[in-house]
Design a protein around this motif. Structure first.
Motif, PDB file in Angstrom:
ATOM      1  N   TRP A  43       0.855  -1.101  -0.020  1.00  0.00           N
ATOM      2  CA  TRP A  43       0.105   0.168  -0.010  1.00  0.00           C
ATOM      3  C   TRP A  43       1.039   1.211   0.004  1.00  0.00           C
ATOM      4  O   TRP A  43       1.743   1.371   0.845  1.00  0.00           O
ATOM      5  CB  TRP A  43      -0.830   0.141   1.212  1.00  0.00           C
ATOM      6  CG  TRP A  43      -1.771   1.151   1.308  1.00  0.00           C
ATOM      7  CD1 TRP A  43      -2.625   1.761   0.564  1.00  0.00           C
ATOM      8  CD2 TRP A  43      -1.287   2.296   2.279  1.00  0.00           C
ATOM      9  NE1 TRP A  43      -3.191   2.756   0.929  1.00  0.00           N
ATOM     10  CE2 TRP A  43      -2.432   3.231   2.193  1.00  0.00           C
ATOM     11  CE3 TRP A  43      -0.717   2.373   3.529  1.00  0.00           C
ATOM     12  CZ2 TRP A  43      -2.576   4.246   2.972  1.00  0.00           C
ATOM     13  CZ3 TRP A  43      -0.798   3.377   4.299  1.00  0.00           C
ATOM     14  CH2 TRP A  43      -1.631   4.406   4.030  1.00  0.00           C
ATOM     15  N   ARG A  44       0.616   2.145  -0.845  1.00  0.00           N
ATOM     16  CA  ARG A  44       1.585   3.203  -1.068  1.00  0.00           C
ATOM     17  C   ARG A  44       2.976   2.908  -1.552  1.00  0.00           C
ATOM     18  O   ARG A  44       3.934   3.427  -0.753  1.00  0.00           O
ATOM     19  CB  ARG A  44       1.362   4.435  -0.040  1.00  0.00           C
ATOM     20  CG  ARG A  44      -0.129   4.947   0.135  1.00  0.00           C
ATOM     21  CD  ARG A  44      -0.092   6.176   1.082  1.00  0.00           C
ATOM     22  NE  ARG A  44      -1.339   6.828   1.102  1.00  0.00           N
ATOM     23  CZ  ARG A  44      -1.521   7.767   1.731  1.00  0.00           C
ATOM     24  NH1 ARG A  44      -0.817   8.170   2.708  1.00  0.00           N
ATOM     25  NH2 ARG A  44      -2.773   8.465   1.601  1.00  0.00           N
TER      26      ARG A  44
ATOM     27  N   LEU B 239       4.376   0.660   0.106  1.00  0.00           N
ATOM     28  CA  LEU B 239       4.882   0.143   1.525  1.00  0.00           C
ATOM     29  C   LEU B 239       4.567  -1.229   1.803  1.00  0.00           C
ATOM     30  O   LEU B 239       3.397  -1.663   1.509  1.00  0.00           O
ATOM     31  CB  LEU B 239       4.446   1.190   2.657  1.00  0.00           C
ATOM     32  CG  LEU B 239       4.974   2.693   2.554  1.00  0.00           C
ATOM     33  CD1 LEU B 239       4.296   3.462   3.680  1.00  0.00           C
ATOM     34  CD2 LEU B 239       6.420   2.874   2.821  1.00  0.00           C
TER      35      LEU B 239
ATOM     36  N   VAL C 237       2.799  -3.753   4.142  1.00  0.00           N
ATOM     37  CA  VAL C 237       1.734  -3.732   5.209  1.00  0.00           C
ATOM     38  C   VAL C 237       1.547  -5.106   5.759  1.00  0.00           C
ATOM     39  O   VAL C 237       1.133  -6.090   5.057  1.00  0.00           O
ATOM     40  CB  VAL C 237       0.525  -2.951   4.906  1.00  0.00           C
ATOM     41  CG1 VAL C 237      -0.532  -3.331   5.968  1.00  0.00           C
ATOM     42  CG2 VAL C 237       0.465  -1.584   4.320  1.00  0.00           C
TER      43      VAL C 237
ATOM     44  N   VAL D 268       2.162  -0.752   9.296  1.00  0.00           N
ATOM     45  CA  VAL D 268       3.037  -0.621   8.225  1.00  0.00           C
ATOM     46  C   VAL D 268       4.482  -1.472   8.646  1.00  0.00           C
ATOM     47  O   VAL D 268       4.932  -1.130   9.822  1.00  0.00           O
ATOM     48  CB  VAL D 268       3.336   0.778   8.004  1.00  0.00           C
ATOM     49  CG1 VAL D 268       4.456   1.054   6.828  1.00  0.00           C
ATOM     50  CG2 VAL D 268       1.928   1.590   7.442  1.00  0.00           C
TER      51      VAL D 268
ATOM     52  N   GLN E  32       3.806   2.011  12.602  1.00  0.00           N
ATOM     53  CA  GLN E  32       2.564   2.754  12.176  1.00  0.00           C
ATOM     54  C   GLN E  32       1.255   1.878  11.812  1.00  0.00           C
ATOM     55  O   GLN E  32       1.561   0.801  11.058  1.00  0.00           O
ATOM     56  CB  GLN E  32       2.986   3.660  10.945  1.00  0.00           C
ATOM     57  CG  GLN E  32       1.697   4.417  10.588  1.00  0.00           C
ATOM     58  CD  GLN E  32       2.171   5.186   9.121  1.00  0.00           C
ATOM     59  OE1 GLN E  32       3.189   5.011   8.471  1.00  0.00           O
ATOM     60  NE2 GLN E  32       1.064   5.802   8.524  1.00  0.00           N
TER      61      GLN E  32
ATOM     62  N   PRO F  75      -1.630   2.064   9.667  1.00  0.00           N
ATOM     63  CA  PRO F  75      -2.527   2.739   8.646  1.00  0.00           C
ATOM     64  C   PRO F  75      -3.826   2.948   8.693  1.00  0.00           C
ATOM     65  O   PRO F  75      -4.475   2.206   9.322  1.00  0.00           O
ATOM     66  CB  PRO F  75      -2.108   1.970   7.197  1.00  0.00           C
ATOM     67  CG  PRO F  75      -1.994   0.332   7.680  1.00  0.00           C
ATOM     68  CD  PRO F  75      -1.622   0.586   9.239  1.00  0.00           C
TER      69      PRO F  75
ATOM     70  N   TYR G 243      -7.652   2.155   8.017  1.00  0.00           N
ATOM     71  CA  TYR G 243      -8.207   0.708   7.424  1.00  0.00           C
ATOM     72  C   TYR G 243      -9.473   0.833   8.358  1.00  0.00           C
ATOM     73  O   TYR G 243     -10.060   1.234   9.135  1.00  0.00           O
ATOM     74  CB  TYR G 243      -7.077  -0.552   7.565  1.00  0.00           C
ATOM     75  CG  TYR G 243      -7.354  -1.074   9.159  1.00  0.00           C
ATOM     76  CD1 TYR G 243      -8.200  -2.194   9.391  1.00  0.00           C
ATOM     77  CD2 TYR G 243      -6.398  -0.474   9.916  1.00  0.00           C
ATOM     78  CE1 TYR G 243      -8.027  -2.462  10.519  1.00  0.00           C
ATOM     79  CE2 TYR G 243      -6.435  -1.028  11.440  1.00  0.00           C
ATOM     80  CZ  TYR G 243      -7.231  -2.249  11.749  1.00  0.00           C
ATOM     81  OH  TYR G 243      -7.546  -2.671  13.028  1.00  0.00           O
TER      82      TYR G 243
END
Length: 201
Positions: free
Chosen positions: A67-68, A70, A72, A124, A179, A181, A183
């Motif tokens: 995701w992005r 990164l 996860v 993350v 972190q 994220p 969701y």
């Protein structure tokens, strides 16, 4: 009569060939059109939501999704892993997840489980020290890096450690918890990463 038979054969051949070529042309035109409905690679990298099917993740297992750009970590925690969480509170920098910004741990993750539903951890997978990807070390047993290990994440780069909620241990290079994220749960078997519960509602 012979010429007529040859003409019919040729006509069938040409009709079939035209149909095949036409079919290929239609497929060639439709595929890019359908592809255009999907988010572009740039949109995905910029943070387009990612949907995860939880039914494929067995108890104790971890799935890594992008995701992005990164990694996860999505972890289906066991009852033993959850039961062990309070036993490490005194060894953690931020056991109640109330330090740091809302981006680092949103309100719905400011609890011991750091999650919406206790068994599901979504974090993350980037160490908050220098950005390495920690290893998932789920088994509750003594480890060379921690004789009282209760399961969690270990960063091989500089030996930072996180518990099964992604909370950072004291005395390691990493300064903050992993972190969480944004969701939310779409249903009991599906989460969407990139959209928090308020935005989804």
């Amino acid at each position: 009569m012979a010429n007529e038979v040859v003409d019919h054969g040729r006509r069938r051949f040409l009709t079939a060939t035209t149909a095949v070529v036409g079919g290929v042309g239609v497929v060639a035109a439709v595929v890019p059109f359908i592809k255009s409905w999907e988010p572009s690679a740039r949109a995905k990298a910029a943070g387009a939501p990612v949907t995860v099917d939880l039914s494929k993740i067995e108890s104790g297992q971890q799935l890594i999704v992008a995701w992005r750009s990164l990694p996860v970590f999505v972890v289906n925690r066991t009852k033993a892993q959850l039961d062990a969480l309070p036993s490490v509170d005194s060894r953690l920098v931020d056991p109640k997840s109330d330090q740091g910004s809302a981006d680092q741990q949103p309100k719905y993750a400011q609890n011991e489980n750091r999650s919406i539903k206790p068994e599901w951890l979504v974090v993350v997978g980037i160490c908050t020290h220098l950005g390495c990807v920690p290893d998932y070390v789920p088994v509750i047993k003594p480890e060379p890096f921690d004789p009282d290990w209760k399961g969690g994440f270990y960063c091989p780069c500089h030996k930072s450690r996180y518990d099964m909620s992604g909370r950072v241990f004291s005395g390691v290079p990493a300064p903050k918890n992993l972190q969480v994220p944004p969701y939310h749960f779409v249903d009991d078997k599906t989460i969407q990463i990139g959209v928090d519960p308020k935005e989804a509602g």
